[in-house]
Design a protein around this motif. Structure first.
Motif, short mmCIF file in Angstrom:
data_model
loop_
_atom_site.label_atom_id
_atom_site.label_comp_id
_atom_site.label_asym_id
_atom_site.label_seq_id
_atom_site.Cartn_x
_atom_site.Cartn_y
_atom_site.Cartn_z
N ASP A 17 1.92 6.57 1.08
CA ASP A 17 0.74 5.67 1.09
C ASP A 17 0.04 5.78 -0.25
N GLU A 59 4.78 12.31 5.81
CA GLU A 59 3.45 11.75 6.08
C GLU A 59 2.33 12.60 5.47
N ASP A 104 0.82 -1.21 0.00
CA ASP A 104 0.00 0.00 0.00
C ASP A 104 0.86 1.27 0.00
N LYS A 105 2.09 1.13 -0.50
CA LYS A 105 2.96 2.32 -0.61
C LYS A 105 3.44 2.45 -2.07
N SER A 159 -2.98 3.52 -2.76
CA SER A 159 -3.71 2.30 -3.11
C SER A 159 -4.56 2.55 -4.34
#
Ligand SMILES: Nc1ncnc2c1ncn2[C@@H]1O[C@H](COP(=O)(O)OP(=O)(O)OP(=O)(O)O)[C@@H](O)[C@H]1O
Ligand SMILES: [Mg+2]
Length: 357
Positions: free
Chosen positions: A273, A352, A259-260, A275
């Motif tokens: 991140d 992030e 998922d990265k 998806s």
């Protein structure tokens, strides 16, 4: 409120036919969404995207071309508006000028032939709730805009509908009162636990009121999510741009790992991140919010200050990073290092906060 109900919208479409009937317009196109009982949900999107049409179909003022609407699990497509257990708060208030405040609020209950004592109790409870005590005998034209809006809200609430519908209900108020009334509406909705569907094109109104926001564009739903999800993890460029200020940085996917995604931006590689549906070596746009960036002497990306503007609560910088203009909002600017036009700077941010659309 134990009477509050969920709303389920299934493949709802509305096509308007023009007067000559030889052209049609798809105002709402195959939308589906589930709204929980007690939830505050906002339909947000630019003018003409189909918000009012959707709300009016829930209320029964507009007949769907296809698709179904359920309220509390029951299909309501074929019910007339008065049979639907919905109540609408209009932008124009739509109060009866010849009736006093009490009678305006009691009107719907009287139509229902409820007994006088029950009506009195319900109306005075609601008058307390919306903060109109002492104004029962005034007529609508003796009230301010904000007070009239409260009457409109009370009149809808007193019916104890399964869902309360709002269409741009605060847009006639001045900016300050609008902000005040939206906190009031949210408080009252929390207190009563009533389900609310609220239409607006004002993103800050949507952010402050909603448990979830439904972002619409050209008759379709772009994204459904909490204000935090919509702001932090927008699915499309449109959503990212519609909510708040945004920078897009171009990058290229080097590798996908679960998922990265490892994305190359200039000489840097970031692990973000992801998806979505993009593949390795595809170009992507990375969302970077202006307030998530710091300017300093050592950082991740390099640029040159194009402009620096004092905005009061923040300093607004535009920095040229390899030909892309990046907007940066530095809060408490007086406490931070200041830069001027032409300065070479580095941009720093928490990895992030990066997000791929
Ligand atoms: N009765 C109608 N006949 C034909 N077209 C209509 C009708 N009502 C709305 N439309 C069209 O359908 C589209 C969606 O309208 P709607 O009123 O739902 O938009 P909205 O999202 O509420 O916009 P706004 O923010 O301006 O109120 C618009 O392009 C509008 O012109
Ligand atoms: Mg509208």
């Amino acid at each position: 409120m134990e009477r509050s109900k969920g709303v389920n919208i299934k493949n709802l479409t509305k096509i308007y036919l023009s007067h000559s009937k030889n052209s049609e317009f798809r105002a709402v196109s195959d939308i589906s969404v589930d709204i929980q009982a007690g939830e505050f949900v906002t339909l947000l999107g630019p003018s003409g995207c189909g918000k009012t049409t959707t709300l009016r179909m829930i209320a029964g003022f507009e007949i769907p071309t296809s698709g179904d609407i359920y309220l509390g699990g029951d299909k309501i497509n074929d019910l007339t508006p008065d049979k639907r257990d919905t109540a609408m708060v209009f932008q124009s208030y739509a109060l009866f000028p010849h009736l006093n405040i009490y009678d305006n609020i009691a009107y719907g209950l009287k139509l229902k032939k409820m007994n006088k004592e029950t009506i009195k109790e319900k109306v005075s409870n609601i008058i307390d709730l919306v903060g109109l005590k002492g104004m029962e005998n005034r007529s609508p034209n003796q009230l301010s805009g904000g007070q009239q809006q409260r009457v409109a809200l009370a009149r809808a609430l007193v019916m104890e509908p399964g869902v309360l519908l709002f269409d741009e209900s605060l847009s006639n108020l001045d900016a300050k009162l609008r902000v005040y009334m939206r906190t009031e509406i949210r408080k009252i909705q929390r207190k009563t636990g009533i389900t609310a569907v609220y239409v607006t094109h004002d993103q800050s109104e949507a952010m402050s009121l909603s448990d979830r926001i439904i972002i619409m564009k050209d008759g379709i739903i772009e994204q459904v999510g909490s204000p935090e999800e919509i702001y932090g993890k927008p699915k499309t460029k449109f959503v990212a741009e519609f909510i708040g200020n945004v920078n897009f940085i171009k990058g290229k996917i080097v590798k996908l790992e679960g998922d990265k995604a490892i994305v190359k931006v200039l000489d840097n590689e970031f692990k973000i991140d992801y998806s979505g549906e993009k593949k390795e070596s595809d170009e992507v746009d990375i969302v970077l919010r202006p307030e998530a960036i710091e300017l300093c002497k050592s950082g991740i990306l390099e640029g040159v200050v194009v402009s620096s503007t004092f905005m009061g609560s923040y300093q607004d910088y535009v920095v040229d990073v390899n030909g892309d203009l990046i907007n940066i909002e530095v809060t408490n600017p007086k406490e931070k290092e200041q830069f001027e036009e032409g300065d070479k700077v580095k941009l720093n941010f928490n990895l992030e906060t990066l997000h791929i659309v």
